[in-house]
Design an enzyme around this catalytic site. Structure first.
Site, short mmCIF file in Angstrom:
data_model
loop_
_atom_site.label_atom_id
_atom_site.label_comp_id
_atom_site.label_asym_id
_atom_site.label_seq_id
_atom_site.Cartn_x
_atom_site.Cartn_y
_atom_site.Cartn_z
N HIS A 205 227.27 51.60 7.93
CA HIS A 205 227.37 50.14 7.76
C HIS A 205 226.05 49.38 7.96
O HIS A 205 225.96 48.21 7.63
CB HIS A 205 228.42 49.55 8.70
CG HIS A 205 227.91 49.37 10.10
ND1 HIS A 205 227.95 50.38 11.02
CD2 HIS A 205 227.34 48.32 10.71
CE1 HIS A 205 227.42 49.96 12.14
NE2 HIS A 205 227.04 48.71 12.00
C1 UD1 Z 1 226.79 43.64 13.07
C2 UD1 Z 1 225.59 43.79 13.99
C3 UD1 Z 1 225.36 45.26 14.29
C4 UD1 Z 1 226.62 45.96 14.75
C5 UD1 Z 1 227.73 45.70 13.73
C6 UD1 Z 1 229.04 46.35 14.11
C7 UD1 Z 1 223.84 42.05 13.70
C8 UD1 Z 1 222.50 41.77 13.17
N1 UD1 Z 1 224.36 43.25 13.38
O1 UD1 Z 1 226.45 44.20 11.82
O2 UD1 Z 1 224.38 45.37 15.30
O3 UD1 Z 1 226.40 47.35 14.87
O4 UD1 Z 1 227.90 44.29 13.60
O5 UD1 Z 1 229.97 46.27 13.06
O6 UD1 Z 1 224.40 41.23 14.39
N2 UD1 Z 1 231.95 41.00 6.99
C9 UD1 Z 1 233.26 40.86 6.61
N3 UD1 Z 1 234.20 40.67 7.57
C10 UD1 Z 1 233.88 40.60 8.89
C11 UD1 Z 1 232.53 40.72 9.26
C12 UD1 Z 1 231.57 40.94 8.31
O7 UD1 Z 1 233.60 40.92 5.44
O8 UD1 Z 1 234.78 40.42 9.72
C13 UD1 Z 1 230.92 41.27 5.97
C14 UD1 Z 1 230.18 40.07 5.51
O9 UD1 Z 1 230.02 40.14 4.12
C15 UD1 Z 1 228.81 40.19 6.16
C16 UD1 Z 1 228.67 41.68 6.34
O10 UD1 Z 1 230.00 42.18 6.50
O11 UD1 Z 1 227.79 39.68 5.38
C17 UD1 Z 1 227.88 42.04 7.54
O12 UD1 Z 1 228.35 41.40 8.73
P1 UD1 Z 1 227.30 40.95 9.86
O13 UD1 Z 1 228.02 40.22 10.92
O14 UD1 Z 1 226.14 40.30 9.25
O15 UD1 Z 1 226.73 42.26 10.44
P2 UD1 Z 1 227.26 43.74 10.53
O16 UD1 Z 1 226.71 44.52 9.40
O17 UD1 Z 1 228.72 43.82 10.79
#
Ligand code: UD1
Length: 356
Positions: A205
């Site tokens: 991820h």
């Molecule tokens: C975040 C953390 C990472 C952690 C991970 C665990 C940062 C920089 N990164 O990464 O350290 O290991 O969480 O999962 O804070 N999205 C959804 N639904 C959700 C959440 C996210 O669809 O409930 C999608 C969105 O399109 C978003 C992408 O996932 O753009 C990434 O989510 P984001 O919160 O930016 O970071 P993670 O990749 O989850």
């Protein structure tokens, strides 16, 4: 003592569980603030339910966005929360954008900040998490380190006077849940007609893995070649990026699957032949469950798992395939992540910090 925990992303809910339980046991006033960084029920609500964490008192509902927008919205919203709750400590967890926002909001208001999982370093300045953890450590008043290696990093940065070795709180949760699920057939095995030891579990991820289509395609191609079914627990970022790049998740031995609730993940991980991941937490959970792990990264914060032979860092391609299919390493009794009582030491350190 009033402690205000700020969490927002899946691994933080796991770390929050033992803290919330220990605070309740001691009668410490504990307020939970959810930034809303993770909002999918499978990434958020199920963790509160399964790990019996009290519902957040405040939900900021920030959601997805660019790093600056996401972090900035949290920072702005937390000002009012701190004004209202006036805690003795703001407790922040790990290395996400929620961690950094809460640390900054608190120091700006002169509220003491404690950083749980302080001192971890990948020394990879391309990782957003590396900046989050370095900045948070330097802002925080109390650094709660999970390992001796983390203590050494903090000392090297001049932060030793504020640091305490508490052990790893994820170990507290993992050992408890491992014992709860022991003996039962993991639901995933029945659902997917898998045999214990006859499948791999994979999670991919991180931005470094998903956001470059060529690298993402290479990782998925390697997983699809393994010698047993690979259940790929697909994070929303993986699903979105592979769809955007036109890369199919379903091919070869790959079986894409939605994320699992924590107890089901622990059960499925404990019975897997191996784990392939770019997650930090899962590398350590694999070690604690003694399931061989292969990490698709060039470095790890959890170096003990590599030193003890249970984790191998591998690049996509033949190296990854060979690493994932390697024989089981020699058994070890080592406990680099503590004894499962880290949360109690966290509450002790908050009550009597080294600088007090
Ligand atoms: C975040 C953390 C990472 C952690 C991970 C665990 C940062 C920089 N990164 O990464 O350290 O290991 O969480 O999962 O804070 N999205 C959804 N639904 C959700 C959440 C996210 O669809 O409930 C999608 C969105 O399109 C978003 C992408 O996932 O753009 C990434 O989510 P984001 O919160 O930016 O970071 P993670 O990749 O989850």
């Amino acid at each position: 003592m009033k402690v205000l925990s700020v969490v927002g992303a899946r691994p933080q809910f796991v770390k929050l569980a033992p803290i919330a339980h220990e605070a309740a046991r001691r009668g410490v006033e504990h307020t939970i603030v959810h930034t809303g960084q993770h909002y999918d029920p499978m990434l958020s609500d199920v963790f509160f339910e399964d790990l019996q964490i009290p519902a957040p008192a405040v939900h900021l509902g920030v959601g997805s966005g660019s790093h600056g927008r996401q972090t900035g919205q949290m920072l702005a919203a937390l000002d009012d929360v701190l004004d209202t709750h006036v805690p003795d400590w703001v407790l922040v967890y790990g290395d996400t954008n929620s961690t950094l926002a809460a640390a900054l909001a608190a120091v700006k208001q002169h509220v003491p900040v404690a950083h749980l999982e302080a001192g971890l370093r990948s020394f990879n300045r391309r990782m957003p998490e590396e900046h989050n953890r370095v900045l948070t450590d330097h802002a925080a008043d109390l650094l709660l380190a999970p390992t001796q290696g983390a203590m050494d990093h903090l000392a090297a940065e001049g932060l030793a006077p504020r640091a305490v070795l508490v052990g790893d709180v994820m170990t507290d949760v993992l050992l408890r849940v491992r014992d709860q699920v022991a003996g039962a057939v993991p639901p995933l095995l029945a659902e997917q007609s898998l045999e214990p030891g006859g499948y791999y579990l994979a999670t991919i991820h991180r931005a470094e893995s998903t956001d470059d289509p060529a690298r993402l395609a290479a990782i998925l191609a390697s997983l699809a070649e393994l010698d047993a079914p690979v259940v790929l627990l697909a994070h929303p970022r993986l699903v979105a990026r592979s769809r955007d790049a036109g890369i199919a998740l379903e091919r070869g031995v790959l079986r894409p699957h939605t994320s699992l609730p924590y107890p089901e993940l622990v059960a499925a991980a404990s019975q897997a032949r191996g784990i392939v991941t770019d997650s930090g937490g899962l590398q350590k959970e694999a070690f604690l469950l003694r399931t061989p792990c292969t990490t698709v990264r060039t470095e790890t914060e959890w170096v003990e798992t590599v030193e003890l032979g249970w984790n191998v860092l591998a690049e996509p391609g033949p190296e990854l395939v060979a690493a994932a299919q390697r024989p089981r390493p020699a058994d070890t009794e080592a406990t680099p992540y503590g004894d499962g009582a880290a949360a109690a030491r966290v509450l002790d350190a908050l009550a009597a910090p080294p600088t007090a």
